[in-house]
Design a protein around this motif. Structure first.
Motif, PDB file in Angstrom:
ATOM      1  N   UNK A 152      11.984   4.308   5.953  1.00  0.00           N
ATOM      2  CA  UNK A 152      12.232   2.900   6.262  1.00  0.00           C
ATOM      3  C   UNK A 152      12.305   2.076   4.985  1.00  0.00           C
ATOM      4  N   UNK A 153      11.395   2.318   4.055  1.00  0.00           N
ATOM      5  CA  UNK A 153      11.425   1.604   2.781  1.00  0.00           C
ATOM      6  C   UNK A 153      12.713   1.905   2.016  1.00  0.00           C
ATOM      7  N   UNK A 154      13.152   3.155   2.063  1.00  0.00           N
ATOM      8  CA  UNK A 154      14.372   3.538   1.350  1.00  0.00           C
ATOM      9  C   UNK A 154      15.582   2.806   1.929  1.00  0.00           C
TER      10      UNK A 154
ATOM     11  N   UNK B 166      10.861  14.785   7.063  1.00  0.00           N
ATOM     12  CA  UNK B 166      10.723  15.938   7.944  1.00  0.00           C
ATOM     13  C   UNK B 166      11.992  16.726   8.151  1.00  0.00           C
ATOM     14  N   UNK B 167      12.991  16.536   7.288  1.00  0.00           N
ATOM     15  CA  UNK B 167      14.250  17.254   7.449  1.00  0.00           C
ATOM     16  C   UNK B 167      14.045  18.760   7.371  1.00  0.00           C
TER      17      UNK B 167
ATOM     18  N   UNK C 184       0.823  -1.199   0.000  1.00  0.00           N
ATOM     19  CA  UNK C 184       0.000   0.000   0.000  1.00  0.00           C
ATOM     20  C   UNK C 184       0.866   1.261   0.000  1.00  0.00           C
ATOM     21  N   UNK C 185       0.529   2.196  -0.861  1.00  0.00           N
ATOM     22  CA  UNK C 185       1.285   3.442  -0.930  1.00  0.00           C
ATOM     23  C   UNK C 185       1.129   4.198   0.387  1.00  0.00           C
ATOM     24  N   UNK C 186       2.140   4.967   0.709  1.00  0.00           N
ATOM     25  CA  UNK C 186       2.149   5.673   1.986  1.00  0.00           C
ATOM     26  C   UNK C 186       2.600   7.111   1.793  1.00  0.00           C
ATOM     27  N   UNK C 187       2.015   8.002   2.572  1.00  0.00           N
ATOM     28  CA  UNK C 187       2.469   9.392   2.624  1.00  0.00           C
ATOM     29  C   UNK C 187       3.245   9.654   3.906  1.00  0.00           C
ATOM     30  N   UNK C 188       3.369   8.642   4.746  1.00  0.00           N
ATOM     31  CA  UNK C 188       4.070   8.758   6.018  1.00  0.00           C
ATOM     32  C   UNK C 188       5.577   8.836   5.760  1.00  0.00           C
ATOM     33  N   UNK C 189       6.193   9.936   6.123  1.00  0.00           N
ATOM     34  CA  UNK C 189       7.616  10.119   5.866  1.00  0.00           C
ATOM     35  C   UNK C 189       8.496   9.099   6.558  1.00  0.00           C
TER      36      UNK C 189
END
Length: 213
Positions: free
Chosen positions: A93-95, A144-145, A83-88
């Motif tokens: 984590x995926x990266x 959030x940088x 599922x796609x996420x907008x949670x940074x």
């Protein structure tokens, strides 16, 4: 027959370059750097051998571009997977998991890439590297940088160091330990991204501390 338009010629050049990059990933991953000749790469790509030197100044540059393309495509797929996420935090984590996963999935290729970066030619700036950098920078922003010009190079360095540690001949670090260290550094829960089977080192599943600037 009318001559091809500039846009058609550009697309043909793009596809030809892409085939060479893909062939490089395949052959270096199968045979190693020395055994994968430029002629073999051109043959695997179905291209004229002279095209390799037309697009790339040398074999090291070709390899770096090929690996940066693989990293970009892998990272892009990880960020966009369902599922796609907008949670940074989820995206970061995926990266991390995507880049660490390449060390496990393509050890010979990634070890050769890291060794090449440390040689005289150094780090190659190419279109593939710039696309990878843009995607990773954007991930840092979405995390959030508040100072991406500081935080992006730091993340890049930490990921490169982790990949090097996984692949170090004779003394490799466990991927789970490196993942746990990175997740703790960025305040990411172990369950985010694509967690490996089993508990994290130390048994602590939630990091609990958000390190964002």
């Amino acid at each position: 027959m009318s001559p091809r338009s500039a846009s058609v010629n550009e697309e043909l050049r793009r596809r030809s370059r892409e085939r060479l990059l893909q062939a490089t990933v395949e052959l270096v991953g199968e045979r190693g750097y020395e055994a994968a000749t430029l002629g073999d790469i051109a043959d695997r790509a179905g291209s004229a051998r002279g095209l390799v030197s037309y697009y790339f100044p040398g074999k090291r540059q070709l390899l770096q571009s090929a690996v940066h393309r693989l990293m970009h495509r892998t990272l892009e797929a990880a960020l966009e997977r369902e599922p796609r996420s907008e949670d940074g935090r989820e995206l970061l984590a995926r990266a991390i998991d995507a880049i660490l996963g390449l060390a496990s999935e393509h050890p010979l290729l990634m070890r050769t890439h890291m060794a090449g970066i440390l040689q005289a030619e150094g780090f190659v700036q190419c279109p593939e590297q710039r696309r990878l950098a843009e995607l990773l920078r954007n991930t840092v922003v979405r995390y959030g940088s508040q100072d991406v010009d500081v935080d992006y190079p730091l993340l890049r360095a930490l990921l490169m160091g982790a990949v090097f540690a996984v692949l170090l001949p004779g003394a490799p670090m466990p991927l789970t330990s490196l993942r746990a260290e990175l997740f703790q550094r960025y305040g990411l829960d172990w369950e985010l991204g694509v967690p490996p089977d089993g508990d994290p080192p130390g048994g602590t599943r939630a990091c609990g501390v958000d390190q964002r600037r």
